[in-house]
Write a protein that holds these residues in place. Sequence first.
Motif, PDB file in Angstrom:
ATOM      1  N   ALA A 344     100.930  64.992 -64.737  1.00 51.81           N
ATOM      2  CA  ALA A 344     101.593  64.101 -64.129  1.00 51.81           C
ATOM      3  C   ALA A 344     102.267  63.221 -64.975  1.00 51.81           C
ATOM      4  N   THR A 345     102.692  61.833 -64.306  1.00 53.75           N
ATOM      5  CA  THR A 345     103.308  60.817 -65.259  1.00 53.75           C
ATOM      6  C   THR A 345     102.243  60.703 -66.235  1.00 53.75           C
ATOM      7  N   VAL A 346     100.974  60.473 -65.880  1.00 49.22           N
ATOM      8  CA  VAL A 346      99.812  60.498 -66.853  1.00 49.22           C
ATOM      9  C   VAL A 346      98.951  61.630 -66.228  1.00 49.22           C
ATOM     10  N   PRO A 347      98.891  62.528 -67.132  1.00 49.62           N
ATOM     11  CA  PRO A 347      97.737  63.736 -66.922  1.00 49.62           C
ATOM     12  C   PRO A 347      96.442  63.285 -66.477  1.00 49.62           C
ATOM     13  N   PHE A 348      95.777  63.766 -65.471  1.00 45.42           N
ATOM     14  CA  PHE A 348      94.543  63.362 -65.038  1.00 45.42           C
ATOM     15  C   PHE A 348      93.789  64.615 -64.772  1.00 45.42           C
ATOM     16  N   ASN A 349      92.402  64.172 -64.582  1.00 45.38           N
ATOM     17  CA  ASN A 349      91.327  65.260 -64.104  1.00 45.38           C
ATOM     18  C   ASN A 349      90.675  64.372 -62.989  1.00 45.38           C
ATOM     19  N   GLN A 350      90.394  65.250 -61.817  1.00 46.48           N
ATOM     20  CA  GLN A 350      89.893  64.651 -60.670  1.00 46.48           C
ATOM     21  C   GLN A 350      88.615  65.512 -60.128  1.00 46.48           C
ATOM     22  N   ILE A 351      87.440  64.972 -59.718  1.00 43.60           N
ATOM     23  CA  ILE A 351      86.730  65.667 -59.058  1.00 43.60           C
ATOM     24  C   ILE A 351      86.897  65.403 -57.530  1.00 43.60           C
ATOM     25  N   ILE A 352      87.189  66.773 -56.913  1.00 46.76           N
ATOM     26  CA  ILE A 352      87.516  66.841 -55.361  1.00 46.76           C
ATOM     27  C   ILE A 352      86.331  67.095 -54.488  1.00 46.76           C
ATOM     28  N   LEU A 353      86.105  66.134 -53.591  1.00 50.88           N
ATOM     29  CA  LEU A 353      85.085  66.509 -52.629  1.00 50.88           C
ATOM     30  C   LEU A 353      85.610  66.702 -51.253  1.00 50.88           C
ATOM     31  N   GLY A 354      85.070  67.847 -50.466  1.00 46.54           N
ATOM     32  CA  GLY A 354      85.626  68.202 -49.767  1.00 46.54           C
ATOM     33  C   GLY A 354      85.117  68.328 -48.285  1.00 46.54           C
ATOM     34  N   THR A 355      86.167  68.041 -47.338  1.00 50.12           N
ATOM     35  CA  THR A 355      85.570  68.110 -45.801  1.00 50.12           C
ATOM     36  C   THR A 355      86.662  69.043 -45.151  1.00 50.12           C
ATOM     37  N   SER A 356      86.002  69.496 -43.977  1.00 49.10           N
ATOM     38  CA  SER A 356      86.927  70.579 -43.133  1.00 49.10           C
ATOM     39  C   SER A 356      86.256  70.531 -41.561  1.00 49.10           C
ATOM     40  N   PHE A 357      87.300  70.504 -40.694  1.00 47.52           N
ATOM     41  CA  PHE A 357      87.019  70.742 -39.361  1.00 47.52           C
ATOM     42  C   PHE A 357      88.037  71.317 -38.702  1.00 47.52           C
ATOM     43  N   ILE A 358      87.627  72.324 -37.867  1.00 48.30           N
ATOM     44  CA  ILE A 358      88.326  73.097 -36.792  1.00 48.30           C
ATOM     45  C   ILE A 358      87.969  72.775 -35.606  1.00 48.30           C
ATOM     46  N   ASP A 359      89.151  72.146 -34.847  1.00 49.80           N
ATOM     47  CA  ASP A 359      89.014  71.719 -33.542  1.00 49.80           C
ATOM     48  C   ASP A 359      90.130  72.080 -32.474  1.00 49.80           C
ATOM     49  N   GLY A 360      89.934  72.553 -31.111  1.00 48.99           N
ATOM     50  CA  GLY A 360      91.212  72.620 -30.516  1.00 48.99           C
ATOM     51  C   GLY A 360      92.105  71.711 -30.338  1.00 48.99           C
ATOM     52  N   ASP A 361      92.078  70.402 -30.782  1.00 46.56           N
ATOM     53  CA  ASP A 361      92.678  69.237 -30.907  1.00 46.56           C
ATOM     54  C   ASP A 361      93.117  68.618 -32.288  1.00 46.56           C
ATOM     55  N   LEU A 362      94.252  68.890 -32.654  1.00 47.30           N
ATOM     56  CA  LEU A 362      94.651  68.473 -34.019  1.00 47.30           C
ATOM     57  C   LEU A 362      94.326  66.986 -34.367  1.00 47.30           C
ATOM     58  N   GLN A 363      94.285  66.190 -33.442  1.00 47.67           N
ATOM     59  CA  GLN A 363      94.031  64.633 -33.710  1.00 47.67           C
ATOM     60  C   GLN A 363      92.587  64.502 -33.822  1.00 47.67           C
ATOM     61  N   SER A 364      91.786  65.416 -32.989  1.00 50.60           N
ATOM     62  CA  SER A 364      90.563  65.104 -33.112  1.00 50.60           C
ATOM     63  C   SER A 364      89.742  65.711 -34.301  1.00 50.60           C
ATOM     64  N   ALA A 365      90.326  66.762 -34.771  1.00 50.31           N
ATOM     65  CA  ALA A 365      90.182  67.555 -36.064  1.00 50.31           C
ATOM     66  C   ALA A 365      90.347  66.364 -37.229  1.00 50.31           C
ATOM     67  N   ILE A 366      91.541  65.791 -37.266  1.00 42.89           N
ATOM     68  CA  ILE A 366      91.875  64.439 -38.114  1.00 42.89           C
ATOM     69  C   ILE A 366      90.896  63.415 -37.977  1.00 42.89           C
ATOM     70  N   ASP A 367      90.491  63.027 -36.929  1.00 45.29           N
ATOM     71  CA  ASP A 367      89.372  61.905 -36.888  1.00 45.29           C
ATOM     72  C   ASP A 367      88.094  62.222 -37.460  1.00 45.29           C
ATOM     73  N   SER A 368      87.833  63.562 -37.241  1.00 43.76           N
ATOM     74  CA  SER A 368      86.243  63.966 -37.557  1.00 43.76           C
ATOM     75  C   SER A 368      86.518  64.079 -39.335  1.00 43.76           C
ATOM     76  N   ALA A 369      87.626  64.739 -39.897  1.00 44.15           N
ATOM     77  CA  ALA A 369      87.564  64.721 -41.117  1.00 44.15           C
ATOM     78  C   ALA A 369      87.949  63.414 -41.894  1.00 44.15           C
ATOM     79  N   PHE A 370      88.652  62.766 -41.621  1.00 47.73           N
ATOM     80  CA  PHE A 370      88.515  61.336 -42.260  1.00 47.73           C
ATOM     81  C   PHE A 370      87.217  60.359 -42.191  1.00 47.73           C
ATOM     82  N   SER A 371      86.422  60.675 -40.931  1.00 44.08           N
ATOM     83  CA  SER A 371      85.469  59.909 -40.709  1.00 44.08           C
ATOM     84  C   SER A 371      84.352  60.495 -41.670  1.00 44.08           C
TER      85      SER A 371
END
Length: 505
Positions: A344-371
Motif C-alpha cells: 500500500a502507500t505504506v506496506p503493512f501486515n495485519q492479523i485479521i479476526l473473522g466473524t460470519s453470519f448467514i441470515d435470511g435478512d441481510l440487515q440482520s446478518a450485518i447487525d450480528s456480524a458487527f456486534s
Amino acid sequence: MEHLCVGSYVRIMTSCTIPAERKFDSFCEKLMISLCKDGAKAFSYTSADGYEVSYSYPNFNKIHSSSQNLPTEVMQMALTKDARAIERYFITIIIPAMEEARKKNAVLALKSIILKDHAIADNTQLGAISSLTKHELKSKNEFVLSEFLTDIFIYAIAKTDNTIEADFTKSIKKDYSSAYSPMTDTITLYEVTKPKTKASIPLTSKGTFNKVFTPISSECLSISATHDLQIFCLKFDDYDFDYHCLWKHLRNNIGYYVYSRRLIKQYMEEDEISALAYDAIAHIKELMAKGHLSSGNELGELLLYIFLEQVLNAPKLMSKVEFSNHGGLFTSESVGIHLLTADATVPFNQIILGTSFIDGDLQSAIDSAFSYAQKLKNRKKDERRFVESSIFAASFPAEVYNQLEAIILPTEANANKPATAFGLFLGYTLNGVSSNGKTIDDYQTDVREQLKQDILKQVPYIESKIMQYGLDGYSLYIYMLPFTDADEDKKNIMDKLLQSGGGMS
C-alpha cells in the motif's frame, strides 16, 4: 489564459479515457450523473420551482464548450451530496473508463491548470474529501487518484465560472493529455481499492474460486482505513444457484480448513492426502457430538475462510475448528484468524479476526456480524495472544513458522507488530427477483442487477454500524453472498457436506 472550470475539467478527463469513451458529450454526462442519486442512469435536477429538468447531449455540449454556467441547483448538488458517495461513483464508473497510461496525465494536466489559473488564490481550499489548498498543491507529488479527481470535480462544479476563458476550454482537444506523458514519473498515484496483497506464507485452500463464484460489485466505504467490500454470486444452474458446484468446492477445502499445516504436511508425507476430507468431516461431527462446536453457522465460517484466502489472499493462521483441538487450553471468539501482508502507500501486515453470519435478512446478518466484531475488538489482546503462544508454534512446520515469527514477532527495533483488522462474511436470502415469464438469461441478468442494488443500498447502513461500534479506525474486509433461502440452504449444504442428513438433491 488557462482556467479551471467544469468545461476544462470535462475535456481533460475525456482526453484521458479509453478510446471507446473519448466523446465529450457522453463523458460529460457520465461525470454529471455522479451528482445524482445513487443508481441514476441519466442526469437531471430539480429546479427551484419543483420541476424535474433532464439534460440531453446539446446541454452537455454547452457545458464542455463553456457556453453557459450550470444552474444554482446543480452547483448545490455538488455541495450537498456526500463527497465520499461521489468518490464511490468515480471509483466504480469514472476511473475504470480511464486509460491506465493516462491516469497520471489527467492529474498532471489538472494540477498545471490550477497552478496557472490566476483566479484561484493560493489559500483556496480545493478539497472536499482531503484538505488541499492551491499552495499545498504546488509541492504535492503523491495523490490518491479517486480523492483528487473527486475533489477537483466538486470544486469545478460549485466554485468556478464556466463562461470565462472559453477559447482556452475549447482548445482542449482529445489528444490534450498526451503533452504530459514525459512528466508522469514525477508523481505517484494510489488508488482506493482493496490492498494489493502478497501471501507471506502459502495459502491452504484449493480449487479455482472463479469456477464457483462470480464477482458482481464492489463499493467504497467512507472510512479512512484500508478496506474491501464486495458482493458475489454463485454460478447459475439455469434459474437456480449451482449448489452442487459449491458443495464440491467446500468438500475439496474442508480438510485444509479443519487441520493445521503441520497435520496436513503429515498427511502428505504418509501419502494419505486423499483421506483428508473424509477425516475432517468425521472430526467435525465428533466435535459437534461432544458439544465442542456450536452448530448453525458452520457454513459461514467455512466460507469466510475461503473468501479471505481466495479473494483477499490472506492465508489462514488457525480456524475455529483448530482452536477446539487443544482441549480448552486456548479459546477464541473469532471464527478464524488470518494474516494479511499488503502493498500500500505504506506496506503493512495485519492479523485479521473473522466473524460470519448467514441470515435470511441481510440487515440482520450485518447487525450480528458487527456486534460480534465489536466483541472481538474488545478482547483483541486475548485473540492476538494466541499467535505468540506455543500452541500456535506447534501448528506449523518449522520453516513456515520461522517466516511467520519474523512478521508477527519482529526483532528489529523499528518494526511494528501487525495491526488488528476484521473479516466479515454475510450470507442472506435473495429477494425481489422473480423468474416468472423470463428467459434464463433475463433472469440471471436481473439477479445480478439486484445484487448491485443490494450492496449499494447497504453501504450507509454498514457505515453506521462501523461508527456505532467504533470500528472506523480499523481495516474491514466484508464479503456478501446471496442464497435462495439462507436459513434452509445453510442447513442443507452442511448436512450434505457432513453426510449427516438428507442434504441437497
